[in-house]
Design an enzyme around this catalytic site. Structure first.
Site, PDB file in Angstrom:
ATOM      1  N   GLU A   1      -0.692 -52.233  -2.522  1.00 43.39           N
ATOM      2  CA  GLU A   1      -1.042 -52.661  -3.798  1.00 43.39           C
ATOM      3  C   GLU A   1       0.624 -52.098  -4.236  1.00 43.39           C
ATOM      4  OE1 GLU A   1      -5.201 -51.436  -1.936  1.00 43.39           O
ATOM      5  OE2 GLU A   1      -2.882 -50.948  -1.209  1.00 43.39           O
TER       6      GLU A   1
ATOM      7  N   GLU B   1      -0.641 -51.976  30.659  1.00 39.29           N
ATOM      8  CA  GLU B   1      -0.222 -52.985  32.224  1.00 39.29           C
ATOM      9  C   GLU B   1      -0.310 -52.107  33.035  1.00 39.29           C
ATOM     10  OE1 GLU B   1       3.339 -54.402  30.872  1.00 39.29           O
ATOM     11  OE2 GLU B   1       3.051 -53.670  28.884  1.00 39.29           O
TER      12      GLU B   1
ATOM     13  N   ASN C   1      -6.548 -51.342  36.454  1.00 40.83           N
ATOM     14  CA  ASN C   1      -7.704 -52.196  35.458  1.00 40.83           C
ATOM     15  C   ASN C   1      -8.937 -51.947  36.273  1.00 40.83           C
ATOM     16  OD1 ASN C   1      -5.250 -53.175  34.681  1.00 40.83           O
ATOM     17  ND2 ASN C   1      -4.985 -55.148  35.866  1.00 40.83           N
TER      18      ASN C   1
END
Length: 365
Positions: A51, A294, A300
């Site tokens: 802003e 990654e 994972n």
């Protein structure tokens, strides 16, 4: 017209990617008599908000104008004064907001200030788009935990490497360039020691059109096996490398790693591995608001099992390599029963040349 001007504000907000963390991405547009007279976006953490930059860039008097802003103007003193107060002082007559600020310090207070001073406020214009743009900020500001994106690339038959371990490259150049755009956006990138030993990656950001912002490199290394000449320790980069290990790592090795300017985090053991939940809590306390995971198949699976993954980006290349011993993206012991499978919601499909990417969000139970 509200939608068109808000689209422009969202475009401006994206320009701050990689430089505002852990603050949000915000864009602002000032419109008078149907014409844009000022634009701005949050350019860097600790600098002027969108802003204020829009006011500073205004081509004429903003009194009586309408402001479009992608996130509710702040109402508290942080590194900068409250934007809501400045909007009042400048004589803006109407403010159109995409998303109410999820930050408990703001959350409606900025809107309240505007309304109390007779300013018309409209909320919810392109709200979903603003949420998507600031999904990292929303997760972090409400939980103090980093937003984690699991990225993986596989062949059409679900392999991340050949049976010999060869994995470069499964996806095409366009896909890989998009991954570097994600690296530029997040605060950190995390891999396991297996990735370091097999690929010796740099884990930096390499963009074609501009200089990228390197994420902090996080190496999960339970036993302290990382070579002292690994690229993540020797390359020139403004980002630090954090070795996340356990009491099983040799003390002398940790000393040598510190000499190479690596930061060492020793976590408790969990299932004879690094405790990932301990890790993400620590990262949140360090104001690291996001992780690009990654990792290889084992990390994972561990991350999904630990419940730290928020989003998945799965790249699929039109190649088939086969092999019973060739790894898939998710390893570990796996899920025993289908009823316990990890579900992915809100999926989208993106195309990068001949590759596809499936993007979705992990369902919370």
């Amino acid at each position: 017209m509200d939608i068109e001007f808000m689209k422009r504000a969202l475009e401006l907000a994206q320009k701050g990617e990689g430089f505002t963390n852990p603050n949000p991405l915000v864009g602002a547009v000032i419109v008078k008599d149907g014409t844009i007279i000022g634009e701005g976006y949050h350019q860097k953490y600790g600098s002027h908000h969108a802003e204020i930059n829009a006011f500073n860039n205004a081509k004429e008097d903003v009194c009586g104008a309408t402001m479009y802003v992608t996130l509710e103007p702040c109402a508290h003193f942080g590194k900068t004064p409250p934007c809501a107060n400045t909007i009042v002082q400048k004589g803006i007559k109407k403010v159109v907001i995409a998303l109410k600020d999820p930050n408990p310090l703001v959350s409606g207070k900025g809107i309240e200030i505007l309304k109390n001073h007779g300013i018309e406020v409209v909320c919810g214009v392109l709200e979903d788009e603003s949420k998507k743009l600031n999904e990292i900020f929303i997760k972090y500001i409400t939980t103090k935990l980093p937003f984690c994106i699991l990225k993986t690339a596989m062949t059409l038959d679900g392999k991340i490497a050949t049976y010999t371990g060869d994995s470069q490259w499964i996806t095409n150049k366009d896909s890989r360039q998009y991954v570097h755009q994600i690296r530029n956006r997040v605060s950190s990138i995390m891999v396991g020691i297996g990735t370091i030993l097999s690929d010796n990656p740099k884990l930096n950001t390499r963009l074609e059109e501009k200089i990228g912002n390197d994420p902090i490199r996080i190496i999960v290394d339970t036993y302290g096996k990382i070579p002292l000449d690994a690229n993540v320790l020797t390359q020139k980069s403004s980002a630090e490398t954090i070795i996340v290990t356990t009491e099983l790592a040799p003390k002398e090795k940790l000393r040598l790693l510190k000499e190479r300017d690596a930061k060492i985090l020793i976590t408790p053991l969990k299932d004879e591995k690094v405790d990932l939940n301990y890790l993400v809590n620590w990262l949140g306390n360090q104001k690291i608001d996001s992780i690009l995971l990654e990792g290889g198949s084992e990390l994972n699976y561990s991350a999904l099992k630990a419940g730290i993954v928020d989003k998945v980006n799965v790249f699929i290349a039109p190649k088939i390599i086969g092999g019973n011993k060739a790894k898939s993206p998710i390893g570990g012991n796996g899920i025993e029963f289908l009823k316990d499978a990890i579900n992915i919601n809100s999926m989208e499909i993106h195309k990068f040349g001949s590759d596809f990417m499936i993007e979705g969000y992990v369902e919370r139970r």
